[in-house]
Design an enzyme around this catalytic site. Structure first.
Site, PDB file in Angstrom:
ATOM      1  N   PRO A 122       0.662  -1.327   0.043  1.00  0.00           N
ATOM      2  CA  PRO A 122       0.019   0.101   0.028  1.00  0.00           C
ATOM      3  C   PRO A 122       0.906   1.158   0.036  1.00  0.00           C
ATOM      4  CG  PRO A 122      -0.071  -0.860   2.280  1.00  0.00           C
ATOM      5  CD  PRO A 122       0.656  -1.934   1.384  1.00  0.00           C
ATOM      6  N   CYS A 123       1.422   1.826  -1.202  1.00  0.00           N
ATOM      7  CA  CYS A 123       2.249   2.781  -0.983  1.00  0.00           C
ATOM      8  C   CYS A 123       1.368   4.034  -1.136  1.00  0.00           C
ATOM      9  CB  CYS A 123       3.120   2.682  -2.429  1.00  0.00           C
ATOM     10  SG  CYS A 123       2.425   2.799  -3.881  1.00  0.00           S
ATOM     11  N   HIS A 124      -0.082   3.847  -1.406  1.00  0.00           N
ATOM     12  CA  HIS A 124      -0.769   4.844  -1.498  1.00  0.00           C
ATOM     13  C   HIS A 124      -1.069   5.386  -0.228  1.00  0.00           C
ATOM     14  CE1 HIS A 124      -3.077   0.927  -1.560  1.00  0.00           C
ATOM     15  NE2 HIS A 124      -3.944   1.611  -0.797  1.00  0.00           N
TER      16      HIS A 124
END
Length: 164
Positions: free
Chosen positions: A133-135
């Site tokens: 989950p880089c977001h």
DNA sequence: CACGATGCTTGAA
DNA sequence: TTCAAGCATCGTG
């Protein structure tokens, strides 16, 4: 890389065609099909077409992007990346669904407080979009920061998570 | 190998 | 809003 069999598939979603790569150990790579790294992978690993281990990820990803279901956790297996990059990516996996962290917080967690900028670059090379989950990482200031595939996409994904 | 350039940052000016 | 510090990578020579 180890002698392992890889399998890939390109699936249609409402954010475009997404490329998924897996092996027995887990999901190895997910990105838009036009990501330049896809070509390299196809060339170097010559994976077979059609997922066989984690087939459920296709439906989950599609449904998630439609705001129909939450993300399911799948085993993740990094086949590329430096020690630093992998430590950053593993740290991202610890951010709970729907919650938010910052670049500097991540830097702190991996014991490299001053490498904030480097953390940003490492996150930018995230090999498994959405499931790593880089977001969920934004700037300390509260602004969204950046995103490899455009802010539009980041905003969209965050919005989906918020509502499902 | 050694630099210079670059990137999803930050805090100060 | 602009700038420089700070850090891991990558491309060049």
């Amino acid at each position: 890389m180890p002698n392992q069999s890889f399998y890939f598939e390109k699936i249609k979603t409402n954010i475009g065609i997404i490329y998924i790569l897996e092996c027995q150990k887990g999901i190895c790579f997910i990105a838009p099909a036009n990501d330049p790294r896809v070509k390299k992978i196809q060339l170097e690993l010559s994976p077979q077409e059609g997922l066989i281990y984690y087939t459920k990820i296709k439906k989950n990803l599609i449904q998630f992007l439609k705001k129909k279901e939450k993300l399911i956790k799948f085993p993740i297996y990094f086949i590329l990346g430096s020690v630093f990059q992998i430590s950053v990516w593993k740290q991202l996996l610890k951010i709970p669904y729907g919650s938010i962290s910052t670049y500097s917080l991540v830097a702190e967690k991996i014991q490299n407080l001053k490498a904030v900028r480097a953390v940003g670059t490492a996150i930018g090379k995230n090999p498994i979009m959405i499931y790593v989950p880089c977001h969920r990482v934004i700037a300390k200031s509260g602004s969204l920061g950046g995103y490899a595939y455009g802010m539009l996409m980041k905003h969209k994904i965050l919005d989906i998570e918020k509502s499902v």
